[in-house]
Structures are given as C-alpha cells and as structure tokens.
Design a protein around this motif. Sequence first.
Motif, mmCIF file in Angstrom:
data_model
loop_
_atom_site.group_PDB
_atom_site.id
_atom_site.type_symbol
_atom_site.label_atom_id
_atom_site.label_comp_id
_atom_site.label_asym_id
_atom_site.label_seq_id
_atom_site.Cartn_x
_atom_site.Cartn_y
_atom_site.Cartn_z
ATOM 1 N N MET A 1 0.867 -1.173 0.000
ATOM 2 C CA MET A 1 0.000 0.000 0.000
ATOM 3 C C MET A 1 0.909 1.229 0.000
ATOM 4 O O MET A 1 1.558 1.532 1.002
ATOM 5 C CB MET A 1 -0.918 0.008 1.222
ATOM 6 N N THR A 2 0.975 1.920 -1.132
ATOM 7 C CA THR A 2 1.984 2.966 -1.307
ATOM 8 C C THR A 2 1.455 4.381 -1.076
ATOM 9 O O THR A 2 2.212 5.339 -1.178
ATOM 10 C CB THR A 2 2.601 2.882 -2.719
ATOM 11 N N LYS B 1 8.934 11.239 0.060
ATOM 12 C CA LYS B 1 7.842 10.341 -0.310
ATOM 13 C C LYS B 1 7.672 9.278 0.768
ATOM 14 O O LYS B 1 8.641 8.820 1.357
ATOM 15 C CB LYS B 1 8.124 9.661 -1.652
ATOM 16 N N GLU B 2 6.429 8.852 0.988
ATOM 17 C CA GLU B 2 6.161 7.810 1.980
ATOM 18 C C GLU B 2 6.271 6.436 1.323
ATOM 19 O O GLU B 2 5.338 5.644 1.297
ATOM 20 C CB GLU B 2 4.776 8.013 2.599
ATOM 21 N N MET B 3 7.445 6.152 0.794
ATOM 22 C CA MET B 3 7.677 4.870 0.145
ATOM 23 C C MET B 3 9.164 4.598 0.044
ATOM 24 O O MET B 3 9.997 5.492 0.205
ATOM 25 C CB MET B 3 7.033 4.823 -1.239
ATOM 26 N N TYR B 4 9.493 3.345 -0.188
ATOM 27 C CA TYR B 4 10.873 2.960 -0.444
ATOM 28 C C TYR B 4 10.882 1.908 -1.539
ATOM 29 O O TYR B 4 9.832 1.400 -1.950
ATOM 30 C CB TYR B 4 11.565 2.459 0.825
ATOM 31 N N ARG C 1 11.579 -5.481 -9.086
ATOM 32 C CA ARG C 1 11.489 -4.245 -8.284
ATOM 33 C C ARG C 1 10.161 -4.199 -7.536
ATOM 34 O O ARG C 1 9.093 -4.416 -8.109
ATOM 35 C CB ARG C 1 11.632 -3.008 -9.169
ATOM 36 N N HIS C 2 10.236 -3.879 -6.250
ATOM 37 C CA HIS C 2 9.068 -3.777 -5.382
ATOM 38 C C HIS C 2 9.009 -2.354 -4.827
ATOM 39 O O HIS C 2 9.969 -1.889 -4.202
ATOM 40 C CB HIS C 2 9.170 -4.756 -4.214
ATOM 41 N N ILE C 3 7.881 -1.690 -5.045
ATOM 42 C CA ILE C 3 7.664 -0.348 -4.495
ATOM 43 C C ILE C 3 6.808 -0.508 -3.245
ATOM 44 O O ILE C 3 5.703 -1.061 -3.301
ATOM 45 C CB ILE C 3 6.955 0.575 -5.507
ATOM 46 N N MET C 4 7.300 -0.027 -2.127
ATOM 47 C CA MET C 4 6.674 -0.304 -0.841
ATOM 48 C C MET C 4 6.303 0.989 -0.113
ATOM 49 O O MET C 4 7.021 1.992 -0.190
ATOM 50 C CB MET C 4 7.635 -1.096 0.066
ATOM 51 N N GLY C 5 5.177 0.949 0.597
ATOM 52 C CA GLY C 5 4.778 2.085 1.408
ATOM 53 C C GLY C 5 5.607 2.176 2.680
ATOM 54 O O GLY C 5 6.065 1.164 3.218
ATOM 55 N N LEU C 6 5.801 3.407 3.154
ATOM 56 C CA LEU C 6 6.598 3.629 4.364
ATOM 57 C C LEU C 6 5.949 4.758 5.155
ATOM 58 O O LEU C 6 6.126 5.938 4.837
ATOM 59 C CB LEU C 6 8.041 3.985 3.987
#
Length: 260
Positions: free
Chosen positions: A122-123, A185-188, A209-214
Amino acid sequence: MLDIRKNLPFQKIKLYCDLTDWYQLLTPVEDYAEEAAFYRRLFETHCQRLPRDLLDLGSGGGHNAAYLKTTLTCTLVDREPAMLALSRRLNPECEHVRGDMRSIRLGRIYDNVLVHDAVSYMTTRADLADAIATAFAHTAPGGVAMFHPDYVSETFEPGTANGGSDGEGRALRYFEWRWLPDTGKEMYVTDMAFLLRDESGAVEVIHDRHIMGLFSRAVWLNLIAAAGFKPLAVPFEHSSHTESGHELFLGLRPISERDT
C-alpha cells in the motif's frame, strides 16, 4: 529525479506471477512456524470472543495459514492467481478467494483478520486506509485485526540482505537492496536479484522491483482508529529480530459502538 510512481497503482511483481514455482525456495514454509505461533498468541490474548476463524488478506503462498489453520478456519484472499494456486496446494482445506485487499467485500465477518507483509504494498495513505477499512468491514465485534508492515518510517534503514535455499535438483539465491528514492515520499524501493539454478545446472538471473509504502507509527495508529478500531502497537517477538523497535499493529473492534 527517479519517478518510481510510474509503476503504480498496479505493480506486476515477478516473484508473485512468473516465479511462483521457485517461491518456497525463497521463503520455506517451515520458516513461518515461530511467526504464526506469535500471531496466534496475540489473537487469543486480544480477541474478546472465542477465536474460531480467520480472514487472511494478501495471503500469498499461504505459509502463515499452514500453521494457523490447525485451530482456525481460514479464508485466504490474494489478487494473484499464481499465488492462490500455490496456496491451494499447501492448504487444500482452506477457502481461497481472488481479490484486492483495498476493495474486496465478502459479506461475512471473522473473529480474526490478518494482513501480513502484503500490506507493505500500500503505497499511499488512501490505499492503506482502504485496506484497513476492508479489515474493519470483516472483523466481528470483539474481534481483532492485525497489520504487519515490514517497516515503519521510524525503524526503516536502507540496507541489503541475502539468502535462499536448495530444493530437489534446483536452487535459488537472492540479493535484496532497500533504498529511499526520495525522502519526501512515503515509500521505499526494494530491488531484488534472483539467481535460479535449474536441474541442468544452468543459472538464470532475474531482477524484480518492489515499491513499498513507508508510513510513520502515528499514521498507522491514526488510520486504524479512523476506521473504527481501537489501535494498538505491539512489539514483534521473533528470534530473528533481536533488536528492539520492530512492531506490528492491532485493530481491536469494540463489542458495541458505546465502547468506541
């Protein structure tokens, strides 16, 4: 500046589509026994009703359910058909449903809802709020929802990891690299390289590649509360996490609206 958002809102993750035949060499089922036992204790401690059933949102290969199903009737939801097929082989006695944790509505409630590390995909806050709302809609009064992101912003550190295992004539090794493309950004990003050796000895290298929420701890707690839960942060107890700070979140659904 790198625009990682071009991959959103739907990420095609090779690990969950094209590489499912290799998945259990990446994360063997037996690695989940201690973690699932910890989840079971939390459910039993915090559920205000007899915990009999479980909804697993973003269930992946069904590795947690492989242990939780011994005492809970499990319904497993994932949006990737290949992962559901993998889980069905491991958990044929469990119900499997294809769906997105942000929007699925089964018209049923459960004593426990588990949203494991798939919630890390959830990004945006809106996506995260939707996933939490789904959990609330399926949690019975007095029940418990559990959310276990890989990281919150207070505990995230860029870094690397590696691992893998051998199977019957095959082997997998991986290298993982976690990094922040933009601190605003709230992601890594998690870049993963897989080395796959087949029965002939040939080796293939694949990048994924994985885009992840942070999100911060406060964001998590506020969104869980906004959905109607009583929020609670709980330290994650696991032998592989010897350092303090790693935690998960519970949403305790009140027995009645007067308890909110």
